[in-house]
Design an enzyme around this catalytic site. Structure first.
Site, PDB file in Angstrom:
ATOM      1  N   HIS A   1      -9.608   1.261   4.936  1.00  0.00           N
ATOM      2  CA  HIS A   1      -8.334   1.409   5.645  1.00  0.00           C
ATOM      3  C   HIS A   1      -8.560   2.314   6.854  1.00  0.00           C
ATOM      4  O   HIS A   1      -9.354   3.253   6.792  1.00  0.00           O
ATOM      5  CB  HIS A   1      -7.279   1.996   4.704  1.00  0.00           C
ATOM      6  CG  HIS A   1      -5.904   1.906   5.287  1.00  0.00           C
ATOM      7  ND1 HIS A   1      -5.456   2.788   6.244  1.00  0.00           N
ATOM      8  CD2 HIS A   1      -4.894   1.031   5.075  1.00  0.00           C
ATOM      9  CE1 HIS A   1      -4.222   2.448   6.583  1.00  0.00           C
ATOM     10  NE2 HIS A   1      -3.851   1.381   5.894  1.00  0.00           N
TER      11      HIS A   1
ATOM     12  N   GLU B   1      -6.939   4.671   7.978  1.00  0.00           N
ATOM     13  CA  GLU B   1      -6.709   6.097   7.696  1.00  0.00           C
ATOM     14  C   GLU B   1      -7.950   6.720   7.056  1.00  0.00           C
ATOM     15  O   GLU B   1      -8.290   7.867   7.314  1.00  0.00           O
ATOM     16  CB  GLU B   1      -5.457   6.252   6.812  1.00  0.00           C
ATOM     17  CG  GLU B   1      -4.188   5.968   7.622  1.00  0.00           C
ATOM     18  CD  GLU B   1      -3.043   5.373   6.835  1.00  0.00           C
ATOM     19  OE1 GLU B   1      -3.050   5.433   5.594  1.00  0.00           O
ATOM     20  OE2 GLU B   1      -2.121   4.833   7.489  1.00  0.00           O
TER      21      GLU B   1
ATOM     22  N   GLY C   1       2.583   2.288  10.860  1.00  0.00           N
ATOM     23  CA  GLY C   1       3.548   3.374  10.711  1.00  0.00           C
ATOM     24  C   GLY C   1       4.246   3.768  12.002  1.00  0.00           C
ATOM     25  O   GLY C   1       4.900   4.797  12.077  1.00  0.00           O
TER      26      GLY C   1
ATOM     27  N   SER D   1       3.456  -2.169  10.363  1.00  0.00           N
ATOM     28  CA  SER D   1       4.907  -2.265  10.568  1.00  0.00           C
ATOM     29  C   SER D   1       5.473  -3.648  10.219  1.00  0.00           C
ATOM     30  O   SER D   1       6.389  -4.132  10.882  1.00  0.00           O
ATOM     31  CB  SER D   1       5.293  -1.864  11.990  1.00  0.00           C
ATOM     32  OG  SER D   1       4.939  -0.510  12.221  1.00  0.00           O
TER      33      SER D   1
ATOM     34  N   ASN E   1       0.873  -1.178   0.000  1.00  0.00           N
ATOM     35  CA  ASN E   1       0.000   0.000   0.000  1.00  0.00           C
ATOM     36  C   ASN E   1       0.909   1.227   0.000  1.00  0.00           C
ATOM     37  O   ASN E   1       1.509   1.552   1.026  1.00  0.00           O
ATOM     38  CB  ASN E   1      -0.897  -0.034   1.253  1.00  0.00           C
ATOM     39  CG  ASN E   1      -1.748   1.215   1.384  1.00  0.00           C
ATOM     40  OD1 ASN E   1      -1.798   2.043   0.474  1.00  0.00           O
ATOM     41  ND2 ASN E   1      -2.417   1.354   2.515  1.00  0.00           N
TER      42      ASN E   1
ATOM     43  N   GLU F   1      -5.353  -4.866  10.502  1.00  0.00           N
ATOM     44  CA  GLU F   1      -4.347  -3.840  10.725  1.00  0.00           C
ATOM     45  C   GLU F   1      -4.620  -3.134  12.052  1.00  0.00           C
ATOM     46  O   GLU F   1      -5.432  -2.201  12.112  1.00  0.00           O
ATOM     47  CB  GLU F   1      -4.366  -2.809   9.595  1.00  0.00           C
ATOM     48  CG  GLU F   1      -4.072  -3.398   8.230  1.00  0.00           C
ATOM     49  CD  GLU F   1      -3.467  -2.370   7.271  1.00  0.00           C
ATOM     50  OE1 GLU F   1      -2.528  -2.734   6.564  1.00  0.00           O
ATOM     51  OE2 GLU F   1      -3.916  -1.208   7.255  1.00  0.00           O
TER      52      GLU F   1
ATOM     53  N   LYS G   1       0.114   4.236  -0.235  1.00  0.00           N
ATOM     54  CA  LYS G   1      -0.556   5.404   0.373  1.00  0.00           C
ATOM     55  C   LYS G   1      -0.351   6.643  -0.508  1.00  0.00           C
ATOM     56  O   LYS G   1      -0.271   6.518  -1.722  1.00  0.00           O
ATOM     57  CB  LYS G   1      -0.071   5.592   1.818  1.00  0.00           C
ATOM     58  CG  LYS G   1      -0.219   4.292   2.639  1.00  0.00           C
ATOM     59  CD  LYS G   1      -0.038   4.457   4.117  1.00  0.00           C
ATOM     60  CE  LYS G   1      -0.247   3.113   4.811  1.00  0.00           C
ATOM     61  NZ  LYS G   1      -0.166   3.182   6.262  1.00  0.00           N
TER      62      LYS G   1
HETATM   63  P1  13P Z   1       3.006   0.334   7.728  1.00  0.00           P
HETATM   64  O1  13P Z   1       3.555  -0.934   7.137  1.00  0.00           O
HETATM   65  O2  13P Z   1       3.754   1.545   7.296  1.00  0.00           O
HETATM   66  O3  13P Z   1       2.862   0.226   9.214  1.00  0.00           O
HETATM   67  O4  13P Z   1       1.523   0.529   7.142  1.00  0.00           O
HETATM   68  C1  13P Z   1       0.630  -0.527   7.208  1.00  0.00           C
HETATM   69  C2  13P Z   1      -0.580  -0.166   6.437  1.00  0.00           C
HETATM   70  O5  13P Z   1      -1.328   0.711   6.828  1.00  0.00           O
HETATM   71  C3  13P Z   1      -0.823  -0.873   5.186  1.00  0.00           C
HETATM   72  O6  13P Z   1      -2.088  -0.609   4.702  1.00  0.00           O
END
Ligand code: 13P
Length: 259
Positions: free
Chosen positions: A96, A98, A174, A214, A10, A168, A12
């Site tokens: 997601h 976010e 992150g 992560s 992803n 997740e 982002k």
């Molecule tokens: P990270 O791997 O940066 O923690 O992000 C995970 C994520 O949100 C994948 O959709």
């Protein structure tokens, strides 16, 4: 039959179309036409066409990061399932954390988008996960159950087999804090149990559940060796070809072990 491992990146809101091409090229070159696992890259909308063109003759699949639940019309700024299909997109990340946190996406919205994706033969990667406060209040399983029941509302067993779930934990995204393999497996097993209640064991055993938060080359092997962890949805580590390719290798190794 074992579930095919999926390693999905992803990206982002990172990478211009030009930068995305630079990231995609070494990935495509290394992954080429392997068929042991499913590899998906999810660039931003503006890079879908460029990356799609590059991966056209490879086994790498193209994913989007969001989608409208509407088919077409006066919805300024939105992108429909058929627009994605036209760019040879096969997967779409939905719900997601976010998008839930910053753009107000509710389970109801995520459910409508999931239905729209399935109706257009796109594979939804439906994200679920608890916040730190919810985990600390021992609400993890309640939150996950609500997101699953809401997300799968009105979806038949036949359609459900095409949904990929991504667990997740919000506190692990992150942050560099990964759920331990045991912690992740506990929630993945719970998700499969809930899927069994919704659709029965045969369907629940077929649905892939990815871990995200992560995931990195140094923790992927342990996570992917867990029974109910069928792959990864990777953010930060998907932004360099070297790390993403190391994760692809971990996926292949896990696939061999689980065969
Ligand atoms: P990270 O791997 O940066 O923690 O992000 C995970 C994520 O949100 C994948 O959709």
């Amino acid at each position: 039959m074992p579930r095919t491992i999926t390693i999905a990146g992803n990206w982002k809101m990172n990478k211009t179309a030009t930068e995305a091409a630079e990231l995609a090229k070494p990935i495509i070159q290394a992954v080429a036409n392997q068929s042991e696992i499913t590899v998906v890259v999810c660039p931003p909308y503006t890079a879908l066409q460029t990356v799609g063109g590059l991966i056209a003759n490879s086994s790498v699949r193209l994913g989007a990061q969001n989608m409208s639940d509407k088919a077409s019309g006066a919805y300024t700024g939105e992108i429909s399932a058929s627009m994605l299909r036209d760019l040879h997109v096969t997967h779409v990340i939905l719900g997601h954390s976010e998008r839930r946190a910053y753009y107000g996406e509710t389970d109801e919205i995520v459910n409508k988008k999931t239905i729209a994706a399935l109706e257009n033969s796109l594979k939804p990667i439906l994200c679920v996960g608890e916040t730190l406060a919810e985990r600390e209040a021992s609400k993890t399983f309640d939150v996950i159950r609500t997101q699953l029941v809401g997300g799968f509302k009105g979806i038949s067993a036949e359609q459900a087999e095409n949904v990929i779930i991504a667990y997740e934990p919000v506190w692990a995204i992150g942050t560099g804090k990964t759920a331990t393999p045991a912690m992740a497996q506990e929630v993945h097993a719970y998700i499969r149990k809930e899927l069994t209640s919704l659709y029965g064991d045969t369907v629940a055993q077929k649905i892939r559940i990815l871990y995200g938060g992560s995931m990195k080359p140094d923790n992927a092997d342990a996570l992917l060796s867990e029974t109910d962890i069928d792959g990864g949805l990777i953010g930060g580590a998907a932004l360099t070809a070297k790390d993403f390719l190391a994760l692809v290798e971990s996926g292949k190794a896990a696939s061999l072990k689980k065969a």
